[in-house]
Structure formats: C-alpha cells, structure tokens
Design a protein around this motif. Structure first.
Motif, PDB file in Angstrom:
ATOM      1  N   ASP A 151       0.828  -1.208   0.000  1.00 46.90           N
ATOM      2  CA  ASP A 151       0.000   0.000   0.000  1.00 46.90           C
ATOM      3  C   ASP A 151       0.863   1.260   0.000  1.00 46.90           C
ATOM      4  O   ASP A 151       0.554   2.234  -0.697  1.00 46.90           O
ATOM      5  N   ARG A 152       1.935   1.253   0.774  1.00 51.05           N
ATOM      6  CA  ARG A 152       2.816   2.423   0.809  1.00 51.05           C
ATOM      7  C   ARG A 152       3.495   2.640  -0.535  1.00 51.05           C
ATOM      8  O   ARG A 152       3.633   3.789  -0.995  1.00 51.05           O
ATOM      9  N   GLU A 155       1.007   4.236  -2.833  1.00 55.85           N
ATOM     10  CA  GLU A 155       0.784   5.645  -2.504  1.00 55.85           C
ATOM     11  C   GLU A 155       1.943   6.501  -2.985  1.00 55.85           C
ATOM     12  O   GLU A 155       1.742   7.622  -3.482  1.00 55.85           O
ATOM     13  N   MET A 232      -2.528  14.981   1.210  1.00 56.68           N
ATOM     14  CA  MET A 232      -3.214  13.739   1.583  1.00 56.68           C
ATOM     15  C   MET A 232      -2.338  12.522   1.328  1.00 56.68           C
ATOM     16  O   MET A 232      -2.261  11.608   2.158  1.00 56.68           O
ATOM     17  N   MET A 233      -1.661  12.505   0.193  1.00 53.88           N
ATOM     18  CA  MET A 233      -0.816  11.355  -0.145  1.00 53.88           C
ATOM     19  C   MET A 233       0.359  11.226   0.811  1.00 53.88           C
ATOM     20  O   MET A 233       0.705  10.123   1.254  1.00 53.88           O
ATOM     21  N   ASP A 235       0.485  12.341   3.896  1.00 50.29           N
ATOM     22  CA  ASP A 235      -0.038  11.929   5.201  1.00 50.29           C
ATOM     23  C   ASP A 235      -0.339  10.436   5.217  1.00 50.29           C
ATOM     24  O   ASP A 235      -0.073   9.754   6.226  1.00 50.29           O
ATOM     25  N   ASN A 236      -0.893   9.925   4.117  1.00 52.12           N
ATOM     26  CA  ASN A 236      -1.157   8.481   4.044  1.00 52.12           C
ATOM     27  C   ASN A 236       0.136   7.683   4.108  1.00 52.12           C
ATOM     28  O   ASN A 236       0.210   6.635   4.761  1.00 52.12           O
ATOM     29  N   THR A 237       1.159   8.175   3.421  1.00 48.29           N
ATOM     30  CA  THR A 237       2.455   7.484   3.441  1.00 48.29           C
ATOM     31  C   THR A 237       3.028   7.457   4.853  1.00 48.29           C
ATOM     32  O   THR A 237       3.526   6.419   5.318  1.00 48.29           O
ATOM     33  N   ARG A 239       1.339   7.697   7.668  1.00 52.97           N
ATOM     34  CA  ARG A 239       0.499   6.839   8.506  1.00 52.97           C
ATOM     35  C   ARG A 239       0.836   5.368   8.303  1.00 52.97           C
ATOM     36  O   ARG A 239       0.977   4.607   9.271  1.00 52.97           O
ATOM     37  N   ILE A 240       1.006   4.956   7.055  1.00 56.07           N
ATOM     38  CA  ILE A 240       1.329   3.553   6.771  1.00 56.07           C
ATOM     39  C   ILE A 240       2.716   3.207   7.302  1.00 56.07           C
ATOM     40  O   ILE A 240       2.940   2.120   7.849  1.00 56.07           O
ATOM     41  N   GLN A 243       2.484   2.528  10.917  1.00 53.12           N
ATOM     42  CA  GLN A 243       1.875   1.217  11.157  1.00 53.12           C
ATOM     43  C   GLN A 243       2.874   0.090  10.904  1.00 53.12           C
ATOM     44  O   GLN A 243       2.898  -0.908  11.639  1.00 53.12           O
TER      45      GLN A 243
END
Length: 429
Positions: A151-152, A155, A232-233, A235-237, A239-240, A243
């Motif tokens: 997923d990362r 992204e 947004m992209m 921030d998603n990176t 966040r992943i 995790q």
C-alpha cells in the motif's frame, strides 16, 4: 509382490462438515449398536454462530467423535476449525479437489457432508497444513506487514504521478523523491513555495551538487489543487510507515519463541530478520510435516510437477502454490542474486542459460532445501560454498579437449593440447 508401508485406515467415529457463510451441515457416522460391521449416521444443520457451534461440539462429544473433517471453503472454515480445535477435537482440513464427489450424482449440502464423512472414515484423504496458534499469529502479522508495504509503494507511485501531472520532474534528478531532499521540497510545495531557486536550495547531502538540474526540474505549474492532493498522499504514506514500524515491534515479540530458528535462517544469504519471520510464519518450525526437503519444495510449488502418462513424461508448470511464500522466496532470491556467494552465482549462471524466471525457481528451490535442514536440525549451520564452487568442479583438461575437438570439426585442422596450449598441425589435410 512388494510390501508397502501403507496401513488400512478406518476411523470409527467421524464427523464431516459442509461449510457455508451463515450455516453448515454436519454428518456424524459411528458403528451400529447392534449390527457389527454396519454404520449409523445422522445429519444436522447448524448456524455458524459461536453458541450454535458450541452446541454442535456437545453433540459430537455425545457420540464420541474422534475426528472432524471439513473442506477448505474460502475463509469460512477458520472460525469453525479454531473453535473445535480449542474444544479439544482433532480437526482435519482437506483440499476440496481431493474429496470431490463423483459426477452424475445429485449435489446437495447434506449429500456433500455424507460423502466427505465416507471418504474420511476410510482414510482416503489427507489433511492440509494448518499451523499451531502461535505460528498463525506470526503469519497474520507478517502478511499484514507485506500488504502495508505494498500500500505504501502504491501511494508513493501516486505521488510521483501527481508531480508529473504538475510538470515537477525531480524524479529524474533524485534517486528517491521520498528521501530527505525530496520530502523537504514536497513539503515546501505544499506550504506554498513555488520559486524553483528557493526550492532547489533545500537539497541535502550529495543532492546539493545537482542544484542547477533541480531548478529546472522544479520549474512546473504546481497549483493549490496539486498541493491538496499531495498533502493527503504524504499523510497516508506517513500513517502507513508508522503502522509498519508498529508491526515490526509486534513481529519481534511474536517471533521471540522461535529466535533460535530465526537466527539460523538469517545465516542464509538474502535472509534478514523480516524474511526469516515470514518464512517461519508460512512453513512453521516443525519440519516433521515435511518428511524430506522435496516435500517442502513441492508444497511450496518451487519444483516442476511430475506428470507421466502411457510411459511418457509431459512438461507441466509449477502450479499456483502459496503466493505468500512465493513472494518471500522471490525477494530472498532477488537479494542474494547480487551477493558474491554460491547461491548468488547459481542464480546468475542459470539466468544466463535459462532466463530469470527459471533461475528464480531453481535458486528458490535451493534456498528452501537449506531452510528445511536448518529448521529440522538444531545443530545445523549454513556454510557457503563460495562463488567459485562451480568452477572448481570443472575438469580443465577435459574442457580443453572438448573445445579442441569442436574447433577441429569447424576448421578441419588437427589440434592437440600440450602443456595447456593448443597446437595446430598445418600439414594435416
């Protein structure tokens, strides 16, 4: 006649389940109370809720069921299998292809459960590999980690496409746009800075020598629309990535009981701590399930399938196998292919002659065999044979004679090998 090791199996008290999402059909077969050699059976339907499954377990105990057999139907078998396992029953998960009903007969859930019970009580099926709970927990963590890594990566690819859409070409100058320099420039773009010269000064380390190229690469038409999406992209990176870091600590705790086995696997070229955890999560640590290394590579589908008919062998593919272990072994081979080791040289030699896909399979086969030995024998240690192992097995004199024979056939001249030198007899016809 030749004596074989097979024993005629017969399970006296058997239960078979035909699974569905909302309900299942259970068939219990036991010996007849008054007629020796005859059987009795009863079929019931249960919802797949926890309370109903516990009621089914009580029914099984009343009849003294020795084994519960079920087909591997999607993910529906997991909850039923784990609950009955916790209740103390011996559970078998079987491949649906191996217990398929005969064609031409009616197919209903009840008939499927009865058929599975008949097949299982005669020992005409074999259980699939289901790991113990501690291995299953490790496998869940490693699989989810790999999914997050994918997923990362996706992204990050979206980020690069967005920058291309805005004519920001830093990907052609920087090796990694998500490194320190690239991330600083993207954060500045999001914050509203658009001047190429000002953005290029954010380069760090060795990227500073590319200031002129970066100025040209940053001369695009980045707008507030791009900034919103890029924020947004990124921030998603982040966040992943957080995790994944958390999963790494969870994996470290889950693999602690198997630290010795993981340490031995890390001796293999291309195997790091994460790859060792993934291998243990997929194949386990108890190699008694695989009597020989060939059983392991066959189960993992890292060897050609044997297919013979009418005395003739036919070529068949490897089959699908387990995609998770295939991904792990593939990454191990990719890592060791660049090492100066025996397995690295094996990959490069095969890739030249047979192509990269077959080289990956053959080298992965060797890696799995080594892993089997390391896991089955606590005293085993991996010893690298070195990249020159293949050359050391070649007889130089015989190789020279073979080449001289081939050259003689092409030129028609007599060629002899003396003191390591090729001598040409010009007087020969």
């Amino acid at each position: 006649m030749e004596e074989v090791d097979e024993v005629e199996l017969h399970v006296e008290r058997i239960a078979a389940l035909d699974l569905g999402k909302a309900a299942l059909v259970a068939c219990v077969r036991v010996p007849h109370r008054s007629k020796p050699g005859r059987r009795m059976q009863e079929v019931r339907e249960y919802p797949t809720t926890t309370a109903e499954l516990l009621a089914m377990a009580v029914w099984f105990r009343q009849w003294g069921v020795e084994r519960v057999v079920m087909e591997a139907t999607g993910d529906y078998w997991k909850g039923v299998y784990y609950l009955l396992e916790a209740e103390g029953f011996e559970c078998w998960l079987v491949n649906a292809r191996e217990v398929k009903n005969t064609p031409g007969r009616a197919k209903t859930d009840k008939l499927d459960a009865v058929w599975l019970a008949k097949v299982a009580e005669r020992g005409m099926c074999r259980p699939s590999l289901v790991h113990p709970p501690e291995i299953r927990r490790l496998r869940d963590l490693t699989r989810y980690r790999r999914a997050l890594v994918g997923d990362r990566s996706r992204e990050r690819q979206r980020v690069e496409k967005l920058l291309e859409d805005a004519q920001i070409k830093i990907g052609t100058v920087l090796t990694d746009i998500h490194g320190v320099s690239g991330r600083a420039m993207m954060e500045a773009l999001v914050a509203g800075r658009r001047d190429p010269h000002s953005l290029a000064t954010l380069a760090k380390g060795r990227a500073r020598v590319k200031t002129v190229q970066l100025q040209e690469a940053l001369r695009g038409f980045f707008t507030d629309h791009h900034a919103t999406m890029l924020r947004m992209m990124l921030d998603n990176t982040d966040r992943i990535s957080a995790q994944i870091t958390e999963l790494d600590s969870q994996i470290e705790a889950a693999i602690a009981p198997f630290s010795e086995q993981a340490a031995r696997l890390c001796d293999l070229p291309g195997v790091d701590t994460i790859a060792a955890a993934e291998l243990i999560g997929e194949i386990g640590v108890d190699m008694r399930r695989f009597p020989t290394p060939r059983h392991l590579v066959s189960w993992a589908k890292f060897c050609p399938q044997a297919h013979e008919s009418a005395g003739r062998s036919k070529q068949k593919g490897r089959g699908k196998g387990n995609p998770w272990i295939a991904g792990t072994v593939g990454r191990i081979v990719f890592s060791l292919s660049r090492t100066d080791t025996f397995l690295g040289e094996r990959y490069r030699r095969l890739a030249k002659r047979r192509g990269k896909p077959k080289a990956v399979v053959a080298t992965g086969n060797s890696a799995l065999i080594a892993a089997w030995h390391l896991l089955s024998d606590p005293t085993a240690r991996f010893t690298d044979l070195g990249p020159g192992h293949f050359q050391s097995r070649i007889n130089a004199e015989r190789r020279a004679r073979n080449l001289a024979t081939q050259l003689q056939a092409l030129t028609g001249q007599k060629i002899t090998i003396r003191d390591g030198k090729a001598l040409i007899d010009d007087t020969a016809a």
